[in-house]
Design an enzyme around this catalytic site. Structure first.
Site, PDB file in Angstrom:
ATOM      1  CE  LYS A  81      -3.776  -2.407   2.395  1.00 20.24           C
ATOM      2  NZ  LYS A  81      -4.689  -2.385   3.562  1.00 20.24           N
ATOM      3  CE1 TYR A 110      -9.301  -3.395   0.601  1.00 19.85           C
ATOM      4  CE2 TYR A 110      -8.621  -1.281  -0.289  1.00 19.85           C
ATOM      5  CZ  TYR A 110      -8.327  -2.449   0.371  1.00 19.85           C
ATOM      6  OH  TYR A 110      -7.030  -2.688   0.815  1.00 19.85           O
ATOM      7  CG  ASN A 119      -3.495  -2.720   7.029  1.00 22.99           C
ATOM      8  OD1 ASN A 119      -3.416  -2.138   5.940  1.00 22.99           O
ATOM      9  ND2 ASN A 119      -4.490  -3.538   7.332  1.00 22.99           N
ATOM     10  CG  HIS A 174      -4.937  -6.278  -0.549  1.00 18.82           C
ATOM     11  ND1 HIS A 174      -6.160  -6.306   0.075  1.00 18.82           N
ATOM     12  CD2 HIS A 174      -5.013  -7.149  -1.583  1.00 18.82           C
ATOM     13  CE1 HIS A 174      -6.955  -7.151  -0.583  1.00 18.82           C
ATOM     14  NE2 HIS A 174      -6.283  -7.677  -1.591  1.00 18.82           N
ATOM     15  CD  GLU A 228      -8.544  -9.093  -3.861  1.00 12.27           C
ATOM     16  OE1 GLU A 228      -7.376  -9.458  -3.651  1.00 12.27           O
ATOM     17  OE2 GLU A 228      -9.367  -8.896  -2.946  1.00 12.27           O
TER      18      GLU A 228
HETATM   19  P1  IDP Z   1      -7.654  -7.223   5.224  1.00 12.48           P
HETATM   20  O1  IDP Z   1      -6.869  -6.163   4.495  1.00 12.48           O
HETATM   21  O2  IDP Z   1      -6.844  -7.841   6.321  1.00 12.48           O
HETATM   22  O3  IDP Z   1      -8.258  -8.250   4.292  1.00 12.48           O
HETATM   23  P2  IDP Z   1     -10.313  -6.063   5.467  1.00 12.48           P
HETATM   24  O4  IDP Z   1     -11.272  -6.307   6.570  1.00 12.48           O
HETATM   25  O5  IDP Z   1     -10.596  -6.655   4.122  1.00 12.48           O
HETATM   26  O6  IDP Z   1      -8.856  -6.504   5.977  1.00 12.48           O
HETATM   27  O7  IDP Z   1     -10.164  -4.498   5.321  1.00 12.48           O
HETATM   28  C1  IDP Z   1      -9.500  -3.936   4.216  1.00 12.48           C
HETATM   29  C2  IDP Z   1      -8.632  -2.805   4.706  1.00 12.48           C
HETATM   30  O8  IDP Z   1      -9.462  -1.803   5.267  1.00 12.48           O
HETATM   31  C3  IDP Z   1      -7.648  -3.157   5.815  1.00 12.48           C
HETATM   32  O9  IDP Z   1      -6.464  -3.775   5.351  1.00 12.48           O
HETATM   33  C4  IDP Z   1      -7.379  -1.784   6.392  1.00 12.48           C
HETATM   34  O10 IDP Z   1      -6.481  -1.046   5.552  1.00 12.48           O
HETATM   35  C5  IDP Z   1      -8.752  -1.135   6.287  1.00 12.48           C
HETATM   36  N1  IDP Z   1      -9.507  -1.261   7.534  1.00 12.48           N
HETATM   37  C6  IDP Z   1     -10.112  -2.357   8.019  1.00 12.48           C
HETATM   38  N2  IDP Z   1     -10.693  -2.106   9.205  1.00 12.48           N
HETATM   39  C7  IDP Z   1     -10.456  -0.795   9.461  1.00 12.48           C
HETATM   40  C8  IDP Z   1     -10.811   0.081  10.536  1.00 12.48           C
HETATM   41  O11 IDP Z   1     -11.459  -0.309  11.506  1.00 12.48           O
HETATM   42  N3  IDP Z   1     -10.378   1.368  10.433  1.00 12.48           N
HETATM   43  C9  IDP Z   1      -9.645   1.831   9.380  1.00 12.48           C
HETATM   44  N4  IDP Z   1      -9.308   1.053   8.353  1.00 12.48           N
HETATM   45  C10 IDP Z   1      -9.697  -0.246   8.392  1.00 12.48           C
HETATM   46 MG    MG Z   2      -9.731  -8.027   2.861  1.00 12.22          MG
END
Ligand code: IDP
Ligand code: MG
Length: 173
Positions: free
Chosen positions: A33, A73, A136, A139, A150
């Site tokens: 990212k 997303y 984080n 992805h 994807e």
């Molecule tokens: P993942 O990336 O581990 O699959 P997902 O639930 O698919 O997690 O969420 C996609 C992305 O959305 C996460 O990697 C993170 O960047 C963001 N995200 C998820 N939950 C939160 C939150 O509570 N606050 C802010 N960003 C979030």
């Molecule tokens: Mg995800």
């Protein structure tokens, strides 16, 4: 008569391909990212997948459009963090990749760690290199079906390299 018997036996003993059979050519979509790119972590993240033994099939640096990220997303469109997530993901270039190998979708997720870095174990990418769920750094597809979707969204077929890795005979029995 013989043909009929052959057909009956053939039907009875035909081994259906297992639906969830693991394959050495399973593929996943991994992206570094914008924060991972800005923080100089591209090499470290790629190194982990290379050293594990997975095969790099495609890679490009791209600044994705809002529409592209909204599609990527789409499952999260009702979440309160969705607008911020799309903005963050479009705030700079990402390094988009396709990695291949046995169980790469599941193992890739293990290597990434939990969505929330605070819950990610040391030794995982998110556990080692970031702090906040909204930053984080990487992805990874969460299932084979979403990985295929994807990969299609981010890459044209011609961008996926078809080659035999010289390591493959030493990685798989
Ligand atoms: P993942 O990336 O581990 O699959 P997902 O639930 O698919 O997690 O969420 C996609 C992305 O959305 C996460 O990697 C993170 O960047 C963001 N995200 C998820 N939950 C939160 C939150 O509570 N606050 C802010 N960003 C979030
Ligand atoms: Mg995800």
């Amino acid at each position: 008569m013989i043909v009929t018997l052959q057909l009956i036996f053939g039907y009875l003993f035909w081994k259906k391909p297992a639906k969830n059979k693991m394959s050495n050519t399973e593929r996943t979509f991994i992206a570094i990212k914008p924060d991972g790119v800005q923080r100089g972590l591209v090499g470290k993240i790629i190194q982990r997948f290379e050293e594990k033994g997975f095969k790099l099939v495609a890679m490009k640096m791209i600044q994705a459009s809002q529409a592209h990220l909204e599609e990527h997303y789409a499952d999260l469109s009702k979440k309160p963090f969705f607008p911020g997530l799309v903005k963050y993901m479009g705030s700079g270039p990402v390094v988009a990749m396709v990695w291949e190998g046995l169980g790469v979708v599941k193992t890739g997720r293990v290597m990434l760690g939990e969505t929330d870095p605070a819950k990610s174990l040391p030794g995982t990418i998110r556990g080692d290199y970031c702090i906040h769920v909204g930053r984080n750094i990487c992805h990874g597809s969460d299932a084979v079906d979403s990985a295929n979707k994807e990969i299609k969204l981010w890459f044209k077929d011609a961008e996926l390299s078809d080659y035999k890795s010289c390591e493959s005979d030493w990685l798989y029995e």
